[in-house]
Design a protein around this motif. Structure first.
Motif, PDB file in Angstrom:
ATOM      1  N   GLU A  38      12.662  19.471  31.783  1.00 38.26           N
ATOM      2  CA  GLU A  38      12.636  19.703  30.531  1.00 38.26           C
ATOM      3  C   GLU A  38      12.990  21.138  30.007  1.00 38.26           C
ATOM      4  O   GLU A  38      13.476  21.560  28.873  1.00 38.26           O
ATOM      5  CB  GLU A  38      11.552  19.057  29.681  1.00 38.26           C
ATOM      6  N   SER A  44      22.958  20.329  20.242  1.00 42.18           N
ATOM      7  CA  SER A  44      23.138  19.357  21.426  1.00 42.18           C
ATOM      8  C   SER A  44      21.950  18.694  22.205  1.00 42.18           C
ATOM      9  O   SER A  44      21.072  19.350  22.495  1.00 42.18           O
ATOM     10  CB  SER A  44      23.981  20.378  22.445  1.00 42.18           C
ATOM     11  N   PHE A  45      22.251  17.572  22.407  1.00 42.67           N
ATOM     12  CA  PHE A  45      21.123  16.725  23.104  1.00 42.67           C
ATOM     13  C   PHE A  45      21.871  16.428  24.287  1.00 42.67           C
ATOM     14  O   PHE A  45      22.337  15.319  24.347  1.00 42.67           O
ATOM     15  CB  PHE A  45      20.468  15.659  22.561  1.00 42.67           C
ATOM     16  N   GLY A  65      18.520  20.218  22.521  1.00 46.67           N
ATOM     17  CA  GLY A  65      17.358  19.349  22.236  1.00 46.67           C
ATOM     18  C   GLY A  65      17.032  18.326  23.088  1.00 46.67           C
ATOM     19  O   GLY A  65      17.997  17.954  23.909  1.00 46.67           O
ATOM     20  N   LEU A  66      15.890  17.702  23.066  1.00 48.46           N
ATOM     21  CA  LEU A  66      15.322  16.579  23.848  1.00 48.46           C
ATOM     22  C   LEU A  66      14.359  15.802  23.185  1.00 48.46           C
ATOM     23  O   LEU A  66      13.678  16.315  22.460  1.00 48.46           O
ATOM     24  CB  LEU A  66      15.132  16.938  25.370  1.00 48.46           C
ATOM     25  N   GLN A  67      14.110  14.639  23.549  1.00 51.57           N
ATOM     26  CA  GLN A  67      13.054  13.881  23.249  1.00 51.57           C
ATOM     27  C   GLN A  67      11.993  13.670  24.173  1.00 51.57           C
ATOM     28  O   GLN A  67      12.248  13.382  25.287  1.00 51.57           O
ATOM     29  CB  GLN A  67      13.242  12.327  22.721  1.00 51.57           C
ATOM     30  N   LEU A  73      10.745  15.105  18.921  1.00 51.22           N
ATOM     31  CA  LEU A  73      11.865  15.924  19.249  1.00 51.22           C
ATOM     32  C   LEU A  73      11.631  17.413  19.631  1.00 51.22           C
ATOM     33  O   LEU A  73      10.868  17.866  18.770  1.00 51.22           O
ATOM     34  CB  LEU A  73      13.026  15.505  18.203  1.00 51.22           C
ATOM     35  N   ILE A 119      13.138  20.931  20.147  1.00 54.43           N
ATOM     36  CA  ILE A 119      14.593  21.744  19.893  1.00 54.43           C
ATOM     37  C   ILE A 119      14.348  22.937  19.949  1.00 54.43           C
ATOM     38  O   ILE A 119      13.542  23.723  19.530  1.00 54.43           O
ATOM     39  CB  ILE A 119      15.109  21.468  18.554  1.00 54.43           C
ATOM     40  N   THR A 163      25.273  12.916  21.772  1.00 49.73           N
ATOM     41  CA  THR A 163      24.773  14.362  22.140  1.00 49.73           C
ATOM     42  C   THR A 163      24.877  15.344  21.421  1.00 49.73           C
ATOM     43  O   THR A 163      24.439  16.313  21.441  1.00 49.73           O
ATOM     44  CB  THR A 163      25.324  14.616  23.206  1.00 49.73           C
ATOM     45  N   ILE A 169      19.551  10.692  23.046  1.00 49.28           N
ATOM     46  CA  ILE A 169      18.133  10.534  22.538  1.00 49.28           C
ATOM     47  C   ILE A 169      17.785   9.027  23.125  1.00 49.28           C
ATOM     48  O   ILE A 169      18.856   8.088  23.118  1.00 49.28           O
ATOM     49  CB  ILE A 169      17.966  10.378  21.142  1.00 49.28           C
TER      50      ILE A 169
END
Length: 151
Positions: A79, A20-21, A124-126, A115, A117, A32, A25
Motif C-alpha cells: 500500500e 488514479s486507483f 488512491g486505494l481502499q 479510501l 488518497i 481506475t 476499488i
C-alpha cells in the motif's frame, strides 16, 4: 477534458485533478480513474467520487473527521508503494456513504474500508480494516446541493 456523468451531466475537468486507483476499488477493479466533486461552499460535508470510465458509477464520500472519526492504522509495504506518500499531510481519508432503504431515510457509512488518497500525487486505494466493528448513521436531509469540482 470533457466527461459525462449520469449524476452531474457533462462536465469540463482539469486532467491534472484525476485520481488514479491503480487496483480499482474492491468490486470495481476495472474502474481506475476518478474525479472528486464537492458541494459548493467553505466546508462541504459530502463529496462525490465519479468514475471517468463509467458515467453511472459514482460514490458519495465524506471525511471521517466530520463525524469525529479518527483513524489510526498502518499501511502495509504494498500500500505504501502504491500511494507513495512522502508527507502525512498529503494523505486524504474518505469513507464511502450508502443510502439505507429502510423506513427511516438515513445515510450509512462503513468505516471498515476507508479510501486513502495521496492528494499530492492523486493516487488512491481502499484500505480494508479488520479490527473496526462500527458504522455511522446520518439522518438524510433532503435539500438542493450545488456542486463544484474538487482540485
Amino acid at each position: 477534458m470533457e466527461i459525462k456523468s449520469s449524476f452531474f451531466g457533462e462536465q469540463t475537468i482539469d486532467p491534472s485533478t484525476i485520481i488514479s486507483f491503480p487496483n480499482g476499488i474492491p468490486g470495481f477493479e476495472d474502474q481506475t480513474r476518478f474525479k472528486l466533486f464537492h458541494q459548493e461552499g467553505d466546508n462541504p460535508l459530502i463529496f462525490w467520487l465519479q468514475s471517468l470510465d463509467d458515467e453511472s458509477l459514482i460514490f458519495s464520500v465524506a471525511q471521517p473527521s466530520m463525524f469525529n472519526i479518527n483513524y489510526n492504522f498502518v499501511l502495509n509495504d504494498a500500500e505504501e508503494a502504491t500511494l507513495g506518500i512522502e508527507n502525512t499531510s498529503d494523505a486524504l481519508i474518505l469513507i464511502i456513504l450508502l443510502k439505507d432503504e429502510s423506513d427511516q431515510p438515513t445515510v450509512k457509512g462503513s468505516i471498515k474500508s476507508p479510501l486513502v488518497i495521496n492528494s499530492a500525487k492523486r493516487i488512491g486505494l481502499q484500505k480494508v480494516l479488520t479490527q473496526v466493528e462500527q458504522s455511522i448513521t446520518l439522518t438524510d436531509v433532503s435539500n438542493e446541493i450545488n456542486v463544484s469540482e474538487s482540485a
